[in-house]
Design a protein around this motif. Structure first.
Motif, PDB file in Angstrom:
ATOM      1  N   ALA A  80      -0.529  22.876  72.648  1.00 18.25           N
ATOM      2  CA  ALA A  80      -1.696  23.736  72.465  1.00 18.25           C
ATOM      3  C   ALA A  80      -1.224  24.941  71.664  1.00 18.25           C
ATOM      4  N   LEU A  81      -2.098  25.478  70.834  1.00 17.09           N
ATOM      5  CA  LEU A  81      -1.710  26.527  69.898  1.00 17.09           C
ATOM      6  C   LEU A  81      -2.294  27.874  70.288  1.00 17.09           C
ATOM      7  N   ASP A  82      -1.460  28.890  70.230  1.00 14.42           N
ATOM      8  CA  ASP A  82      -1.913  30.275  70.398  1.00 14.42           C
ATOM      9  C   ASP A  82      -2.470  30.740  69.052  1.00 14.42           C
ATOM     10  N   CYS A  83      -3.743  31.047  69.012  1.00 12.95           N
ATOM     11  CA  CYS A  83      -4.416  31.390  67.755  1.00 12.95           C
ATOM     12  C   CYS A  83      -4.829  32.855  67.698  1.00 12.95           C
ATOM     13  N   THR A  84      -4.100  33.678  68.411  1.00 14.17           N
ATOM     14  CA  THR A  84      -4.406  35.110  68.434  1.00 14.17           C
ATOM     15  C   THR A  84      -4.334  35.722  67.048  1.00 14.17           C
ATOM     16  N   GLU A  94       2.855  31.366  66.483  1.00 17.72           N
ATOM     17  CA  GLU A  94       3.579  31.116  65.227  1.00 17.72           C
ATOM     18  C   GLU A  94       5.008  31.623  65.274  1.00 17.72           C
ATOM     19  N   SER A  95       5.281  32.607  66.123  1.00 16.00           N
ATOM     20  CA  SER A  95       6.620  33.184  66.212  1.00 16.00           C
ATOM     21  C   SER A  95       7.611  32.256  66.915  1.00 16.00           C
ATOM     22  N   TYR A  96       7.100  31.232  67.567  1.00 21.75           N
ATOM     23  CA  TYR A  96       7.989  30.283  68.259  1.00 21.75           C
ATOM     24  C   TYR A  96       8.741  29.464  67.209  1.00 21.75           C
ATOM     25  N   PRO A  97      10.064  29.290  67.362  1.00 23.48           N
ATOM     26  CA  PRO A  97      10.835  28.554  66.348  1.00 23.48           C
ATOM     27  C   PRO A  97      10.335  27.125  66.181  1.00 23.48           C
ATOM     28  N   PRO A  98      10.048  26.710  64.965  1.00 23.60           N
ATOM     29  CA  PRO A  98       9.626  25.319  64.750  1.00 23.60           C
ATOM     30  C   PRO A  98      10.714  24.351  65.208  1.00 23.60           C
ATOM     31  N   GLN A  99      10.282  23.269  65.822  1.00 19.20           N
ATOM     32  CA  GLN A  99      11.208  22.235  66.287  1.00 19.20           C
ATOM     33  C   GLN A  99      10.651  20.867  65.901  1.00 19.20           C
ATOM     34  N   PRO A 100      10.596  20.585  64.595  1.00 17.37           N
ATOM     35  CA  PRO A 100      10.027  19.310  64.160  1.00 17.37           C
ATOM     36  C   PRO A 100      10.847  18.139  64.680  1.00 17.37           C
ATOM     37  N   ILE A 101      10.174  17.195  65.326  1.00 15.16           N
ATOM     38  CA  ILE A 101      10.882  16.044  65.893  1.00 15.16           C
ATOM     39  C   ILE A 101      10.522  14.756  65.158  1.00 15.16           C
ATOM     40  N   TYR A 137      -0.694  30.377  59.787  1.00 17.52           N
ATOM     41  CA  TYR A 137      -1.565  30.643  60.925  1.00 17.52           C
ATOM     42  C   TYR A 137      -1.790  29.366  61.733  1.00 17.52           C
ATOM     43  N   ASN A 138      -1.677  29.484  63.041  1.00 17.25           N
ATOM     44  CA  ASN A 138      -2.121  28.409  63.920  1.00 17.25           C
ATOM     45  C   ASN A 138      -3.645  28.356  63.914  1.00 17.25           C
TER      46      ASN A 138
END
Length: 308
Positions: A274-278, A132-139, A233-234
């Motif tokens: 793929a999503l990191d769901c930690t 979730e900390s990765y900056p969103p980059q909606p395309i 949350y992812n």
């Protein structure tokens, strides 16, 4: 008895959430315009209001019922449609969501849980699985409208005290999914195979997605309902699976050899996801329980039963 409102409750994921809430003995209201949802999916104990989330008269629902929580799943979900019609996508996904949020505040709803997207939120991320900390980059306008709605949820939480939580789902699949849409390749391919038609893959088929079974998505909604956490949350498996691998799984389940038809790739199509769901595993105790092989078997079997 708690009363919950589920927007999009006649749809694929929403109808399963309705079933789960009724199993918990909640009083369930459904707000759905049935543009894509189906009456046949609706639990007989749920109360349906066939309305658009953008309409002013949805206020009547909030006036007449003491709603504790809104699960907001309704929206425009077609990425390609959003590219061709960004104004319509924004009208439904942003202004429609604003209408829901304003009703929540005006009528004292305790909590709003939003079905967002993780599958296209981060674009072609350099970190996979993506946290979730990765900056969103909606395309796409679709991803952009989902991100905008998330920000509005945060605004209403900070300004009005509404408890809000956004769930960024990976690619959810399972029985009841519409095989006529653009997404849901497991459903689309399953129907093609059952009809003895050739599945179509755009490009080489190496593009990956994070596929999660619908019951795992419902678990996430219910844990979100029970929790006091806010933010986003992812929700996914953290595993990449290519389209060619999906074909292989279906081939084993169906017991037939499948040769897909390859056509030109789609410009701007996301290559990997793929999503990191930690975070959700740590905070809410959620984790996926259905393997891809088992989920594809359940899904294919359901589609097979529908044509018999």
């Amino acid at each position: 008895m708690q009363t919950v409102l589920i927007t999009g409750g006649a749809g694929f994921i929403g109808s399963y959430l309705v079933d789960a809430c009724i199993a918990r003995h909640y009083r369930v209201l459904i707000l759905d315009d049935l543009s894509t949802g189906k009456r046949t999916h609706i639990h007989k104990q749920a109360l349906l209001f066939q309305k658009d989330i953008r309409w002013n008269d949805i206020e009547e629902i909030f006036q007449a019922h003491d709603i504790d929580t809104v699960f907001h799943l309704a929206g425009q979900k077609n990425v390609r449609f959003s590219v061709d019609n960004p104004h319509i996508d924004a009208d439904i996904n942003i202004l429609g969501s604003l209408n829901i949020l304003q009703m929540c505040v005006q009528y004292g709803v305790r909590k709003c849980i939003f079905a967002s997207t993780g599958g296209v939120m981060y674009g072609d991320a350099k970190i996979i699985p993506t946290p979730e900390s990765y900056p969103p980059q909606p395309i796409s306008p679709y991803a952009l409208s989902k991100l905008t709605a998330e920000h509005y949820l945060d605004f209403f939480r900070q300004t009005h005290g509404l408890q809000t939580l956004s769930l960024r789902f990976a690619n959810v699949y399972g029985p009841r999914q519409d095989p006529g849409g653009e997404s849901g390749v497991v459903a689309i391919f399953s129907q093609k195979i059952i009809k003895d038609e050739q599945p179509v893959i755009y490009g080489a088929g190496h593009q990956t997605r994070d596929y999660m079974f619908v019951s795992d998505a419902i678990d996430a909604f219910l844990l979100a309902y029970d929790s006091q956490y806010t933010g986003c949350y992812n929700v996914g498996t953290g595993k990449e699976t290519s389209l060619l691998e999906i074909i292989q799984y279906l081939s084993r389940v169906a017991g037939v050899s499948i040769t897909p038809k390859h056509t030109a790739g789609i410009l701007g199509d996301q290559l990997r996801s793929a999503l990191d769901c930690t975070r959700i595993q740590s905070d809410l105790g959620w984790k996926p329980r259905v393997s891809l092989e088992e989920g594809i078997h359940r899904t294919f079997s359901w589609f097979l039963s529908e044509v018999r």
